[in-house]
Design a protein around this motif. Structure first.
Motif, PDB file in Angstrom:
ATOM      1  N   VAL A   1       0.881  -1.169   0.000  1.00 50.86           N
ATOM      2  CA  VAL A   1       0.000   0.000   0.000  1.00 50.86           C
ATOM      3  C   VAL A   1       0.914   1.213   0.000  1.00 50.86           C
ATOM      4  O   VAL A   1       1.726   1.390   0.921  1.00 50.86           O
ATOM      5  CB  VAL A   1      -0.916   0.028   1.243  1.00 50.86           C
ATOM      6  N   SER A   2       0.807   2.052  -1.028  1.00 47.75           N
ATOM      7  CA  SER A   2       1.733   3.164  -1.191  1.00 47.75           C
ATOM      8  C   SER A   2       0.978   4.471  -1.385  1.00 47.75           C
ATOM      9  O   SER A   2       0.596   4.816  -2.500  1.00 47.75           O
ATOM     10  CB  SER A   2       2.648   2.909  -2.401  1.00 47.75           C
ATOM     11  N   PRO A   3       0.737   5.234  -0.297  1.00 48.28           N
ATOM     12  CA  PRO A   3       0.012   6.498  -0.433  1.00 48.28           C
ATOM     13  C   PRO A   3       0.877   7.645  -0.928  1.00 48.28           C
ATOM     14  O   PRO A   3       0.357   8.682  -1.343  1.00 48.28           O
ATOM     15  CB  PRO A   3      -0.486   6.758   0.990  1.00 48.28           C
ATOM     16  N   VAL A   4       2.202   7.498  -0.862  1.00 51.73           N
ATOM     17  CA  VAL A   4       3.114   8.526  -1.363  1.00 51.73           C
ATOM     18  C   VAL A   4       4.116   7.855  -2.288  1.00 51.73           C
ATOM     19  O   VAL A   4       4.358   6.655  -2.198  1.00 51.73           O
ATOM     20  CB  VAL A   4       3.855   9.248  -0.212  1.00 51.73           C
ATOM     21  N   TYR A   5       4.702   8.643  -3.174  1.00 55.29           N
ATOM     22  CA  TYR A   5       5.600   8.079  -4.169  1.00 55.29           C
ATOM     23  C   TYR A   5       7.063   8.266  -3.778  1.00 55.29           C
ATOM     24  O   TYR A   5       7.474   9.351  -3.364  1.00 55.29           O
ATOM     25  CB  TYR A   5       5.364   8.719  -5.530  1.00 55.29           C
ATOM     26  N   HIS A   6       7.817   7.182  -3.892  1.00 55.44           N
ATOM     27  CA  HIS A   6       9.276   7.233  -3.810  1.00 55.44           C
ATOM     28  C   HIS A   6       9.804   6.465  -5.014  1.00 55.44           C
ATOM     29  O   HIS A   6       9.404   5.321  -5.264  1.00 55.44           O
ATOM     30  CB  HIS A   6       9.789   6.589  -2.519  1.00 55.44           C
ATOM     31  N   GLU A   7      10.682   7.076  -5.741  1.00 58.33           N
ATOM     32  CA  GLU A   7      11.232   6.420  -6.923  1.00 58.33           C
ATOM     33  C   GLU A   7      11.880   5.086  -6.568  1.00 58.33           C
ATOM     34  O   GLU A   7      11.750   4.106  -7.303  1.00 58.33           O
ATOM     35  CB  GLU A   7      12.250   7.332  -7.600  1.00 58.33           C
TER      36      GLU A   7
ATOM     37  N   ALA B   1      -6.795   3.172  -3.696  1.00 56.15           N
ATOM     38  CA  ALA B   1      -7.433   3.437  -2.404  1.00 56.15           C
ATOM     39  C   ALA B   1      -6.618   4.501  -1.690  1.00 56.15           C
ATOM     40  O   ALA B   1      -5.389   4.491  -1.748  1.00 56.15           O
ATOM     41  CB  ALA B   1      -7.517   2.169  -1.559  1.00 56.15           C
ATOM     42  N   ASP B   2      -7.288   5.412  -1.037  1.00 55.15           N
ATOM     43  CA  ASP B   2      -6.596   6.482  -0.321  1.00 55.15           C
ATOM     44  C   ASP B   2      -6.381   6.084   1.130  1.00 55.15           C
ATOM     45  O   ASP B   2      -7.111   6.483   2.026  1.00 55.15           O
ATOM     46  CB  ASP B   2      -7.399   7.783  -0.421  1.00 55.15           C
ATOM     47  N   ALA B   3      -5.382   5.268   1.361  1.00 50.33           N
ATOM     48  CA  ALA B   3      -5.045   4.826   2.716  1.00 50.33           C
ATOM     49  C   ALA B   3      -4.117   5.855   3.367  1.00 50.33           C
ATOM     50  O   ALA B   3      -3.216   6.379   2.713  1.00 50.33           O
ATOM     51  CB  ALA B   3      -4.375   3.461   2.679  1.00 50.33           C
ATOM     52  N   PRO B   4      -4.301   6.119   4.663  1.00 49.57           N
ATOM     53  CA  PRO B   4      -3.471   7.114   5.353  1.00 49.57           C
ATOM     54  C   PRO B   4      -2.195   6.528   5.943  1.00 49.57           C
ATOM     55  O   PRO B   4      -1.541   7.160   6.763  1.00 49.57           O
ATOM     56  CB  PRO B   4      -4.403   7.607   6.463  1.00 49.57           C
ATOM     57  N   PHE B   5      -1.845   5.323   5.552  1.00 56.92           N
ATOM     58  CA  PHE B   5      -0.622   4.684   6.028  1.00 56.92           C
ATOM     59  C   PHE B   5      -0.024   3.884   4.886  1.00 56.92           C
ATOM     60  O   PHE B   5      -0.701   3.573   3.895  1.00 56.92           O
ATOM     61  CB  PHE B   5      -0.912   3.751   7.218  1.00 56.92           C
ATOM     62  N   ALA B   6       1.257   3.553   5.008  1.00 60.36           N
ATOM     63  CA  ALA B   6       1.913   2.696   4.025  1.00 60.36           C
ATOM     64  C   ALA B   6       2.118   1.325   4.646  1.00 60.36           C
ATOM     65  O   ALA B   6       2.382   1.198   5.840  1.00 60.36           O
ATOM     66  CB  ALA B   6       3.249   3.290   3.596  1.00 60.36           C
ATOM     67  N   LEU B   7       2.007   0.293   3.811  1.00 59.20           N
ATOM     68  CA  LEU B   7       2.089  -1.072   4.304  1.00 59.20           C
ATOM     69  C   LEU B   7       2.747  -1.952   3.248  1.00 59.20           C
ATOM     70  O   LEU B   7       2.471  -1.813   2.062  1.00 59.20           O
ATOM     71  CB  LEU B   7       0.685  -1.603   4.608  1.00 59.20           C
ATOM     72  N   GLY B   8       3.606  -2.825   3.703  1.00 60.66           N
ATOM     73  CA  GLY B   8       4.190  -3.826   2.830  1.00 60.66           C
ATOM     74  C   GLY B   8       4.153  -5.173   3.520  1.00 60.66           C
ATOM     75  O   GLY B   8       4.456  -5.264   4.709  1.00 60.66           O
ATOM     76  N   VAL B   9       3.776  -6.209   2.784  1.00 61.93           N
ATOM     77  CA  VAL B   9       3.688  -7.549   3.369  1.00 61.93           C
ATOM     78  C   VAL B   9       4.255  -8.559   2.380  1.00 61.93           C
ATOM     79  O   VAL B   9       3.901  -8.557   1.200  1.00 61.93           O
ATOM     80  CB  VAL B   9       2.230  -7.935   3.703  1.00 61.93           C
TER      81      VAL B   9
ATOM     82  N   PHE C   1      -3.815  -5.736   4.864  1.00 63.99           N
ATOM     83  CA  PHE C   1      -3.763  -5.500   3.416  1.00 63.99           C
ATOM     84  C   PHE C   1      -5.045  -5.970   2.745  1.00 63.99           C
ATOM     85  O   PHE C   1      -5.597  -5.272   1.880  1.00 63.99           O
ATOM     86  CB  PHE C   1      -2.564  -6.204   2.780  1.00 63.99           C
ATOM     87  N   GLU C   2      -5.535  -7.149   3.114  1.00 65.47           N
ATOM     88  CA  GLU C   2      -6.759  -7.658   2.493  1.00 65.47           C
ATOM     89  C   GLU C   2      -7.932  -6.714   2.742  1.00 65.47           C
ATOM     90  O   GLU C   2      -8.794  -6.549   1.871  1.00 65.47           O
ATOM     91  CB  GLU C   2      -7.081  -9.055   3.020  1.00 65.47           C
ATOM     92  N   ARG C   3      -7.942  -6.085   3.897  1.00 66.46           N
ATOM     93  CA  ARG C   3      -9.020  -5.132   4.186  1.00 66.46           C
ATOM     94  C   ARG C   3      -8.925  -3.924   3.255  1.00 66.46           C
ATOM     95  O   ARG C   3      -9.936  -3.461   2.725  1.00 66.46           O
ATOM     96  CB  ARG C   3      -8.940  -4.688   5.645  1.00 66.46           C
ATOM     97  N   VAL C   4      -7.710  -3.400   3.053  1.00 65.77           N
ATOM     98  CA  VAL C   4      -7.526  -2.274   2.141  1.00 65.77           C
ATOM     99  C   VAL C   4      -7.841  -2.703   0.709  1.00 65.77           C
ATOM    100  O   VAL C   4      -8.526  -1.993  -0.036  1.00 65.77           O
ATOM    101  CB  VAL C   4      -6.083  -1.734   2.238  1.00 65.77           C
ATOM    102  N   TRP C   5      -7.367  -3.882   0.327  1.00 66.85           N
ATOM    103  CA  TRP C   5      -7.561  -4.379  -1.041  1.00 66.85           C
ATOM    104  C   TRP C   5      -9.044  -4.556  -1.365  1.00 66.85           C
ATOM    105  O   TRP C   5      -9.488  -4.246  -2.483  1.00 66.85           O
ATOM    106  CB  TRP C   5      -6.819  -5.701  -1.195  1.00 66.85           C
ATOM    107  N   ALA C   6      -9.798  -5.034  -0.408  1.00 70.27           N
ATOM    108  CA  ALA C   6     -11.227  -5.275  -0.641  1.00 70.27           C
ATOM    109  C   ALA C   6     -11.972  -3.977  -0.937  1.00 70.27           C
ATOM    110  O   ALA C   6     -12.971  -3.979  -1.677  1.00 70.27           O
ATOM    111  CB  ALA C   6     -11.848  -5.980   0.562  1.00 70.27           C
ATOM    112  N   ASP C   7     -11.520  -2.885  -0.352  1.00 72.88           N
ATOM    113  CA  ASP C   7     -12.177  -1.590  -0.555  1.00 72.88           C
ATOM    114  C   ASP C   7     -11.591  -0.808  -1.730  1.00 72.88           C
ATOM    115  O   ASP C   7     -12.125   0.250  -2.096  1.00 72.88           O
ATOM    116  CB  ASP C   7     -12.070  -0.740   0.713  1.00 72.88           C
ATOM    117  N   ALA C   8     -10.488  -1.284  -2.289  1.00 72.16           N
ATOM    118  CA  ALA C   8      -9.834  -0.577  -3.385  1.00 72.16           C
ATOM    119  C   ALA C   8     -10.539  -0.867  -4.704  1.00 72.16           C
ATOM    120  O   ALA C   8     -11.261  -1.852  -4.841  1.00 72.16           O
ATOM    121  CB  ALA C   8      -8.362  -0.985  -3.462  1.00 72.16           C
TER     122      ALA C   8
END
Length: 257
Positions: free
Chosen positions: A148-154, A196-204, A240-247
């Motif tokens: 989940v990436s709400p901001v961009y980093h190259e 999805a506009d998530a207010p946090f970043a997540l990696g799994v 992640f699955e919760r965010v993905w389901a709403d995306a």
């Protein structure tokens, strides 16, 4: 009966002997002798605590020994969560005091102790990109992961794997923004992308969970949490699955054929 005695969790937590007794009986009945041997308390204190807990219906004497009642087991679970939360905070109280946990769904905020042993990756004044490089190196080392990436980093964009088992959630600003160099479509032909506009970043991945929370002052964080505990990976997978389901699938041609 005092107010704390009418609240069983509080009643248990206001005495180290009662708390230790409840935890000792969590899942396993024990005889009085076993309890006396395992607890660092006087014999009279243990007997007194057992009597009080029995009076309040939290423990009961059975043939195999002392056992928690159904209500007692719920109290033991709550006491365990309290201790686990205290341990989570104690490991790096500066991080938790300066980052906004309120952005997480309530159920997953309550389960934060499941992160277990964790490491905080921090940027430094002399090396502001240190945190980004450390996270990118972990992403680059796995075959597939969910991000989940709400901001961009190259660096993150370059490290993100292109794999049929990889999934990426980006914010609407990143998906529909005018910059063609951000998240180039050609980088991910197999990875599935949603918005999805998530207010946090997540990696799994199967190796780790990476969580980035915003700072309390509203700034995007210069610190990231990484845990390799199995419980943390399951926690991250569920979130992640919760965010993905709403995306939703993107409409931009940048991501679709």
């Amino acid at each position: 009966m005092t107010a704390s005695e009418r609240r069983p969790v509080r009643y248990v937590c206001t005495s180290s002997v009662r708390e230790d007794l409840v935890r000792a009986l969590d899942g396993t009945p024990k005889t009085t002798d076993e309890l006396l041997d395992s607890l660092e308390a006087s014999e009279s204190a243990v007997y007194d605590a057992l009597s009080n807990l029995e009076t309040r219906g939290l423990v009961e004497a059975r043939q195999e020994g002392w056992s928690l009642t159904g209500g007692g087991q719920l109290v033991a679970d709550a006491v365990g969560r309290v201790r686990d939360t205290e341990r989570l905070l104690a490991d790096d109280d500066t991080y938790w005091n300066t980052h906004d946990t309120r952005v997480l769904p309530h159920a997953y905020r309550c389960r934060l102790p499941e992160l277990g042993d964790y490491e905080i990756l921090r940027a430094r004044e002399s090396d502001l990109n240190r945190q980004v490089r450390q996270v990118a190196s972990r992403i680059d080392a796995v075959e597939a992961c969910d991000i989940v990436s709400p901001v961009y980093h190259e660096a993150y964009g370059e490290a993100m794997p292109d794999h049929e088992d990889a999934r990426l959630v980006v914010s609407s600003d990143l998906a529909e923004g005018p910059s063609p160099e951000q998240h180039p479509r050609s980088s991910w032909e197999a990875t599935t992308v949603r918005i999805a506009d998530a207010p946090f970043a997540l990696g799994v991945s199967t190796d780790w969970t990476i969580l980035t929370l915003p700072e309390r002052d509203g700034q995007w964080a210069r610190a990231t949490l990484v845990s390799e505990a199995d419980t943390a990976i399951r926690w991250g997978q569920g979130l992640f699955e919760r965010v993905w389901a709403d995306a939703t699938p993107p409409s931009s041609s940048r991501f679709v054929d």
